[in-house]
Enzyme design. Structure first.
Site, PDB file in Angstrom:
ATOM      1  N   ASP A  13       0.805  -1.225   0.000  1.00 60.06           N
ATOM      2  CA  ASP A  13       0.000   0.000   0.000  1.00 60.06           C
ATOM      3  C   ASP A  13       0.835   1.271   0.000  1.00 60.06           C
ATOM      4  OD1 ASP A  13      -2.281  -1.630   0.119  1.00 60.06           O
ATOM      5  OD2 ASP A  13      -2.154  -1.736   2.300  1.00 60.06           O
ATOM      6  N   LYS A  16       1.838   1.976  -5.171  1.00 58.71           N
ATOM      7  CA  LYS A  16       2.376   1.371  -6.396  1.00 58.71           C
ATOM      8  C   LYS A  16       1.467   1.636  -7.589  1.00 58.71           C
ATOM      9  CE  LYS A  16       2.312  -2.576  -4.295  1.00 58.71           C
ATOM     10  NZ  LYS A  16       2.042  -2.168  -2.892  1.00 58.71           N
ATOM     11  N   GLY A  40      -4.556  -4.328  -3.739  1.00 52.83           N
ATOM     12  CA  GLY A  40      -5.543  -3.285  -3.989  1.00 52.83           C
ATOM     13  C   GLY A  40      -4.770  -2.052  -4.392  1.00 52.83           C
ATOM     14  N   HIS A  41      -4.770  -1.738  -5.680  1.00 51.91           N
ATOM     15  CA  HIS A  41      -3.983  -0.612  -6.187  1.00 51.91           C
ATOM     16  C   HIS A  41      -4.936   0.501  -6.624  1.00 51.91           C
ATOM     17  CE1 HIS A  41      -0.387  -3.454  -7.218  1.00 51.91           C
ATOM     18  NE2 HIS A  41      -0.753  -3.494  -5.958  1.00 51.91           N
ATOM     19  N   GLN A 223       1.806  -6.202  -3.130  1.00 51.15           N
ATOM     20  CA  GLN A 223       2.316  -6.297  -1.756  1.00 51.15           C
ATOM     21  C   GLN A 223       3.624  -5.500  -1.589  1.00 51.15           C
ATOM     22  OE1 GLN A 223       1.263  -9.536  -3.393  1.00 51.15           O
ATOM     23  NE2 GLN A 223      -0.654  -8.618  -2.809  1.00 51.15           N
TER      24      GLN A 223
END
Ligand code: GDP
Ligand code: IMO
Ligand code: MG
Length: 427
Positions: A13, A16, A40-41, A223
């Site tokens: 988080d 990225k 989750g991007h 990650q």
């Protein structure tokens, strides 16, 4: 300048998605090489916000080909719903390439993830519950299902049988759950086959040919370094290799092709799930970082644990990834603090330690040694160049760079594409 890797330098988080999207307009391919929809991007383009879980963030750049590499684990239902969600918003997803060697997250992998966590109780990892660990376990145990298996019903049935053989014993006898029927799983998986077919390809060949033609390939990590199965805070990690080497195995590209490894580094630290976190804050500063930084999980909606910047971790990320650059994100979130503590070393059992201890016990005992840096109050979200930043913000960035061991080549001052200060070009 053929291949670049962009990865998380902390516990995920870090931003990225935003960084990848920023470069997406100038590269030919963006490749996910590990993880799955545990990621989750978030990408903000103008007034539009996108949350991507499985698709590479390059999907939002029209000239770029998004690739899901062999090292990724793919939940077909998530992939198809992410694609249709983007199509409804007018995003063209037709260029997507999906490796036939990527492993499939089956419904039983998701079940096993959830029941295992429940069974672990207090000792749980705090996984995202998306079946990531059990799918990689099946891959390593050689009972995994790959995308290409969807195109041979007989092989698929045999493989699902093999995978469920032991699992059903465990589910029924240990976890007191109902057995999962082979036919039902096979039927569900076959229903995805034709929908996925247009995307399935030999991504290793495509990417290597692209590199031979001097095309620019960007590998987007999911990650982060400290969640790496080998180099992270095991066992409180994910089940893949987000570190730079993972890009080679997870996409089938040799290390000689990679010329730049960019670590995405938040100006403070966050973590989701269980595990050690030396600079974690339990006071109003932690609450303020969470509130101002909007630190809530994109995938699970869980509040993220928040703490000050940890230079020991940043140095470690530089080393294990061979980082050439950092992209420092969320500097704007620190605006308003009179003084900002930065962890420069740990104290472990009365001794000062400068590097990440390799022993889990030592790391659990690590107490942060802080240096106080002067803060700033000016709004920095409109800053376009390094010199636009207040002197103390400049000094904060320079101090982090000095401690972390690689140049900070870009600084995020807001979630939007253009809310970025570029110092050294990445391309
Ligand atoms: P990822 O998983 O590494 O892609 O990061 P996430 O998307 O899970 O979390 C990063 C969050 O910070 C997202 O909400 C981004 O929109 C946001 N973000 C990224 N860079 C910046 C920045 O420089 N400043 C601010 N304020 N927000 C940012
Ligand atoms: P992005 O790509 C932050 C964490 C989970 C849990 C551990 C194992 O958005 O940075 P898993 O479901 O992978 O088996 O969970 O890893 N985790 C993440 N934390 N960001 C992520 O992805 C994460 N993906 C997994 O919270 O602690
Ligand atoms: Mg995220």
């Amino acid at each position: 300048m053929p291949a670049l890797v962009l990865l998380g330098a902390q516990w995920g988080d870090e931003g990225k998605g935003k960084a990848t999207d920023l470069l997406g307009g100038s590269v030919d391919y963006v490749v996910r090489y590990q993880g799955g929809n545990n990621a989750g991007h978030t990408v903000v383009v103008g007034d539009q916000k996108y949350a991507l879980h499985l698709l590479p963030s390059g999907i939002l750049s029209p000239g770029c080909t998004p690739v899901i590499g062999n090292g990724v684990v793919v939940d077909p239902s998530v992939l198809l719903s992410e694609l249709s969600g983007l199509n409804e918003r007018g995003v063209d997803t037709s260029k997507l390439l999906l490796s036939g060697n990527a492993h499939i997250i089956t419904p039983y992998n998701v079940t096993v993830d959830k029941v295992t966590e429940r069974f672990l109780g207090k000792r749980k990892i705090g996984t995202t519950g998306r079946g990531i660990g059990p799918t990689y376990a099946d891959k390593i145990n050689r009972v995994g299902i790959r995308v290409q298996d969807l195109y041979d019903e007989s092989i698929l049935t045999q493989k699902v049988e093999a995978a469920l053989d032991i699992k059903n014993q465990v589910l029924t006898k240990l976890y007191n759950r109902r057995a999962i029927a082979v036919d039902q799983v096979v039927e569900e998986l076959l229903a995805y086959a034709e929908k996925l077919r247009p995307y399935v390809s030999d991504t290793v060949l495509v990417l290597n040919q692209a590199l031979e033609e001097d095309k620019v390939v960007l590998f987007e990590g999911g990650q982060g370094t400290l969640l790496d199965i080998d180099h992270g805070t095991y066992p409180f990690v994910t089940s893949s290799n987000p570190t730079a080497g993972g890009a080679c195995t997870g996409a089938g590209v040799g290390p000689t092709k990679i010329s730049r490894v960019i670590g995405i580094l938040k100006a403070y630290t966050t973590r989701v799930g269980a595990g050690p976190f030396p600079t974690e804050l339990f006071d109003e500063d932690g609450e303020a970082l969470r509130r101002i930084g909007g630190e809530r999980g994109v995938t699970t909606g869980r509040d993220r644990r928040c703490g000050w910047f940890d230079a020991v971790i940043a140095r470690y990320a530089t080393r294990v990834n061979g980082l050439t650059d950092f992209f420092l994100t969320k500097l704007d979130v620190l605006t308003g603090w009179e003084q900002i503590p930065v962890c420069v070393a740990y104290e472990i059992d009365g001794k000062r330690v400068e590097e990440l201890p390799y022993s889990q016990t030592d790391f659990h005992h690590a107490k942060p040694v802080y240096e106080m840096l002067p803060g700033w109050t000016e709004d920095i979200s409109k800053a376009k160049s390094f010199s636009d930043l207040p002197k103390n913000a400049q000094a904060y960035v320079k101090a982090l760079e000095e401690m972390s061991g690689a140049p900070i080549s870009a600084i995020g001052v807001g979630p939007g594409r253009d809310e970025t200060i570029e110092i050294n070009s990445f391309l």
